[in-house]
Design a protein around this motif. Structure first.
Motif, PDB file in Angstrom:
ATOM      1  N   ARG A 161      -6.716   2.720  -5.840  1.00 48.95           N
ATOM      2  CA  ARG A 161      -5.699   3.768  -5.935  1.00 48.95           C
ATOM      3  C   ARG A 161      -6.122   4.755  -7.018  1.00 48.95           C
ATOM      4  NH1 ARG A 161      -0.683   2.027  -4.080  1.00 48.95           N
ATOM      5  NH2 ARG A 161       0.417   2.954  -5.830  1.00 48.95           N
TER       6      ARG A 161
ATOM      7  N   GLU B  25      -6.221  -0.108   1.868  1.00 46.51           N
ATOM      8  CA  GLU B  25      -6.136   0.470   0.525  1.00 46.51           C
ATOM      9  C   GLU B  25      -6.703  -0.513  -0.495  1.00 46.51           C
ATOM     10  OE1 GLU B  25      -2.430   2.550  -0.988  1.00 46.51           O
ATOM     11  OE2 GLU B  25      -2.535   0.882  -2.394  1.00 46.51           O
TER      12      GLU B  25
ATOM     13  N   THR C 155      -0.522   9.705   0.921  1.00 51.34           N
ATOM     14  CA  THR C 155      -1.604  10.063   0.014  1.00 51.34           C
ATOM     15  C   THR C 155      -1.238  11.384  -0.668  1.00 51.34           C
ATOM     16  OG1 THR C 155      -2.802  11.504   1.521  1.00 51.34           O
ATOM     17  CG2 THR C 155      -3.272   9.150   1.712  1.00 51.34           C
TER      18      THR C 155
ATOM     19  N   ALA D  50     -10.829   7.654   2.224  1.00 50.48           N
ATOM     20  CA  ALA D  50     -10.130   6.569   2.926  1.00 50.48           C
ATOM     21  C   ALA D  50     -11.137   5.609   3.549  1.00 50.48           C
ATOM     22  CB  ALA D  50      -9.205   7.152   3.982  1.00 50.48           C
TER      23      ALA D  50
ATOM     24  N   ASN E 127      -7.327   5.353  -1.832  1.00 48.45           N
ATOM     25  CA  ASN E 127      -6.149   6.170  -1.566  1.00 48.45           C
ATOM     26  C   ASN E 127      -5.832   6.975  -2.813  1.00 48.45           C
ATOM     27  OD1 ASN E 127      -3.796   7.362  -0.810  1.00 48.45           O
ATOM     28  ND2 ASN E 127      -2.713   5.473  -0.275  1.00 48.45           N
TER      29      ASN E 127
ATOM     30  N   PRO F 192       0.840  -1.191   0.000  1.00 47.91           N
ATOM     31  CA  PRO F 192       0.000   0.000   0.000  1.00 47.91           C
ATOM     32  C   PRO F 192       0.878   1.245   0.000  1.00 47.91           C
ATOM     33  CG  PRO F 192       0.145  -0.886   2.226  1.00 47.91           C
ATOM     34  CD  PRO F 192       0.907  -1.827   1.356  1.00 47.91           C
TER      35      PRO F 192
ATOM     36  N   VAL G 295      -3.533   4.724   3.942  1.00 50.35           N
ATOM     37  CA  VAL G 295      -4.941   4.366   4.096  1.00 50.35           C
ATOM     38  C   VAL G 295      -4.956   2.935   4.637  1.00 50.35           C
ATOM     39  CG1 VAL G 295      -7.060   3.843   2.804  1.00 50.35           C
ATOM     40  CG2 VAL G 295      -5.757   5.917   2.287  1.00 50.35           C
TER      41      VAL G 295
END
Ligand code: SF4
Ligand code: SF4
Lengths: 439, 359
Positions: free
Chosen positions: A295, A292, A247, A315, A320, A243, A289
């Motif tokens: 994305r 996650e 962010t 989130a 994310n 992950p 996050v």
């Protein structure tokens, strides 16, 4: 008196107090724990240092007049020359963003509107003009500029805006005009044009600063700016990890020093520290996050007054926002900087920001980022008051959907003026977008 | 009309020019080198919207907060309004036209090639030097389409024709008080420079009869473009008369003329020589001074700034122009309109109230 104020208010009292505040902030951050009820990891600890740096910068600004020459500059401008001459540099856009993040922008916009500035002009400009007219600012006081430096590589708006500032302050306005790049490579006459204008900053700035320009110091500052920008880019690139340890909203928050304090050793050190912290997160398998699932890439400026709620909201749904075209703008130019040929390389650097490139090149860049960051979707913030960033987004969205197959959402808002943002409308559009990510 | 003024339409001109074997370039607002186009065998026909064309097709490429000039011109293009032209030239006038040039070139990709021209934002020697090179680049792009590199005689002929038309335009303004024409007639002729061949424009401008213009409260008009032309009928019905202008489609394009020398240098000098202009980075105080002088010379009692909505270059200057001019006892009214082909009642009421205050 101004020197004494600078010594007492900034050096002797202000900085130690800010150091204390930073330690308190760090202790508080250390006490925060992630938990199943929290969709986001606690903020990166480096944020405390970033706050110290930025608060210190604005605190020095309060006492800078008469102690250091002061320049107000646009965010795409070449400040390395000014730093070489000892200028204290203020970025009105960054100040406006700060007002936005602290929810003070709407009031300041209204002050500007009462003075006749249309609601249809950039809300950064309105925020700062409102601050100028009312004297209100969350940073206490902005120092009066001795010089204005405007570079058109982000928009023409800044020149309209800086003409207003020049009229108000009666100080010299230096322009670096950067021809818009419709094609992939700058033409030789465009590079020569920008290079000459950069060189022409020197005599004006020397006159204002009252001291000569040192090539050697300039080269060192360009080298530090390059190192800071490269480190910034490395930080952003760490979001390729799954992950992602950060962010795009983190990136927006940590952007201040690379915009305002690029070229200072403390900035390079700060970003090295931030990178190390992010690497520790990666090593520990921690994502920004908690869960996650998706994305996403963000395009355009942040919605400053909604950064917190929006990042929480996304989130909570496992989204994310891992990268943004906006935060990348201060990193992607680093490879073009060459401290051994500072003017020539800076001419290329300052011609090249994403905002100075065609809509098709921007789509190309976004497509690359979708691949690089394994993005499942794209949010294009259609920013009512930033036309250069926003015009072209409709075709870019279609291009992204057709060429990458990921969903792309055009989200109507404004970077600083909350009156152009509808919470309900945004929520329902984002809900539908998140559903598509799942599909 | 007091004169037997017959002005052909843009479509008629395009047909005639093409029948005579010349190429047509559709040109967006507003500074560009006419003689350069002509020397390369192109006839420029300007596109200011056009008013009344719906925003729908353009709205599929540009957000609702984009000005009408850009959105309606894109609609016009997508509806086939520019079919048959040989090139589209989009000067880099502002962020909106930057977006348009970029979107047309990268995404819409119309059949005629899209050419761009970056206009420097100041008038320093470095800007002049850049503009000379930029005009050379544009010339090469035109030559690539037409297959024609102008010979010295082409340049000479192009300058002779365009200089004569520019002189005729300047002369028209100089003779304004001695022409027996209404404002609508006057601006019909001024704006015919946007599409008439230079020779025809000279003839049309020269055909206006001498005499006293109609009376009325003297006002000056600034802004981008006085569309629709009904504006002048309304102003006249309100008892006002436009005695001077600072319109992008008008007096801002009265350039000083130079003789001889390298054609690109000559064109750059000319383009950088026009009056103060918000799209060129001129200090606001210089604009205000220029407006004050023009108003003083023409006896204008007030200034109407008349703009399409969302025009940032214009919007930023308004408060300070108002302040500078009010200090000189010259009131200012700022009006924003949509280029729909007619004026709203609200706009008319504001204009009327303003004219009343000037009596
Ligand atoms: S118009 Fe956009 S790029 Fe220009 S100052 Fe405003 S937000 Fe920044
Ligand atoms: S109306 Fe204003 S914003 Fe629109 S194209 Fe013209 S100058 Fe640009």
């Amino acid at each position: 008196m101004s020197r004494l104020g600078h010594l007492l208010g900034y050096r002797l009292a202000g900085r130690p107090l800010l150091r204390l505040q930073r330690r308190r902030d760090e202790r508080r951050l250390d006490s925060l724990r992630s938990g199943p009820d929290r969709p986001l990891e606690p903020p990166l600890r480096s944020i405390a240092r970033m706050k110290e740096m930025m608060s210190g910068h604005y605190l020095e600004g309060r006492h800078a007049s008469g102690v250091r020459p002061v320049a107000w500059v646009t965010s795409g401008a070449s400040t390395e020359i000014l730093l070489t001459l000892g200028f204290f540099v203020i970025y009105p856009e960054n100040h406006a963003a700060l007002c936005g993040a602290r929810r003070r922008a709407q009031h300041l916009c209204e002050v500007a509107e009462d003075a006749g500035y249309s609601r249809d002009i950039c809300s950064y400009a309105r925020t700062d003009l409102g601050a100028l007219l009312s004297g209100e600012t969350p940073v206490g006081r902005l120092p009066r500029p001795d010089l204005l430096l405007c570079c058109t590589n982000i928009c023409q708006t800044v020149l309209y805006w800086y003409r207003v500032l020049a009229d108000h302050f009666g100080c010299p306005l230096v322009l670096v005009d950067t021809p818009f790049q419709y094609g992939p490579q700058p033409q030789p006459h465009e590079v020569a044009y920008v290079r000459r204008q950069l060189e022409e900053i020197v005599p004006v700035a020397e006159r204002v600063a009252g001291r000569p320009f040192s090539e050697q110091e300039f080269t060192a500052i360009v080298a530090r700016a390059k190192e800071a920008s490269e480190t910034w880019l490395e930080i952003l690139e760490r979001a390729r990890h799954r992950p992602s340890p950060l962010t795009a909203f983190d990136a927006f928050t940590h952007l201040g020093p690379i915009v305002d304090l690029r070229g200072e050793q403390a900035t390079t050190d700060y970003y090295r520290g931030l990178l190390a912290e992010i690497d520790r997160r990666i090593a520990a398998g921690i994502g920004a996050v908690r869960e996650e699932r998706y994305r996403v890439l963000w395009d355009n400026l942040p919605i400053w007054y909604r950064i917190g709620p929006l990042s929480q909201w996304l989130a909570a749904r496992g989204v994310n926002v891992v990268a943004s075209t906006y935060a990348h703008a201060w990193g992607e130019l680093a490879p073009l900087m060459d401290p051994l040929h500072p003017f020539e390389s800076m001419a290329r650097v300052y011609l090249h920001p994403i905002l100075n490139r065609s809509a098709g090149q921007k789509l190309e860049a976004m497509r690359g980022m979708v691949d690089d960051f394994s993005a499942d979707g794209v949010i294009l913030h259609s920013d009512r008051s930033c036309k250069p960033y926003s015009l072209g987004q409709i075709d870019q969205r279609d291009g992204l959907v057709n060429q990458t197959g990921v969903p792309a959402l055009l989200l109507e808002a404004d970077h600083n003026d909350p009156r152009s943002f509808s919470e309900e409308q945004a929520a329902s559009r984002l809900e539908a977008f998140v559903e598509m990510l799942g599909g | 009309m007091t004169n037997s003024l017959r002005c052909p339409t843009r479509a008629e001109v395009v047909a005639r020019v093409q029948a005579a074997g010349r190429r047509v370039a559709a040109v967006l607002p507003y500074h560009y080198p006419r003689a350069l186009l002509r020397a390369h065998g192109f006839h420029p026909v300007e596109v200011w919207g056009p008013p009344g064309v719906p925003r729908d097709e353009g709205g599929r490429h540009f957000q609702a907060y984009t000005c009408d000039i850009v959105v309606r011109a894109t609609s016009f293009l997508l509806r086939g309004g520019l079919d048959g032209v040989d090139a589209i030239l989009v000067p880099h006038t502002c962020d909106a036209l930057q977006g348009m040039g970029s979107v047309l070139g990268d995404f819409v990709r119309p059949t005629p090639p899209v050419l761009t021209l970056y206009l420097p934002r100041s008038r320093r020697p470095v800007d002049h030097e850049f503009l000379v090179a930029e005009l050379r680049r544009l010339g090469e792009a035109l030559a690539a389409i037409s297959g024609r590199v102008p010979a010295p005689a082409d340049w000479e002929a192009a300058f002779a024709a365009e200089d004569a038309a520019d002189r005729a335009l300047a002369d028209l303004y100089a003779r304004r008080e001695g022409l027996a024409v209404t404002d609508r007639e006057f601006y019909t002729v001024v704006r015919s420079r946007e599409f008439l061949p230079a020779e025809d424009f000279v003839a049309l401008a020269g055909s206006l009869a001498a005499g006293d213009p109609p009376g009325g409260v003297p006002v000056m008009l600034s802004g981008i473009v006085a569309e629709p032309l009904d504006l002048f009928d309304h102003l006249s019905a309100m008892g006002a008369r436009v005695v001077a202008d600072d319109l992008a489609s008008g007096r801002r394009r009265v350039y000083p003329l130079q003789d001889g020398g390298d054609p690109h240098t000559r064109l750059a000098t000319r383009l950088l020589g026009g009056p103060p202009d918000p799209t060129r980075g001129d200090p606001i105080a210089a604009r205000a001074r220029h407006l004050r002088e023009q108003m003083g010379a023409a006896g204008a009692r007030g200034l109407v700034i008349y703009d399409p909505k969302f025009c940032e270059p214009e919007l930023f200057d308004v408060p300070l122009l108002r302040r500078h001019l009010s200090a000189a006892g010259l009131p200012v009214l700022h009006v924003e309109v949509e280029l729909t082909g007619s004026l709203t009642q609200q706009t008319l009421t504001r204009l009327e109230a303003f004219v009343e205050t000037l009596r």
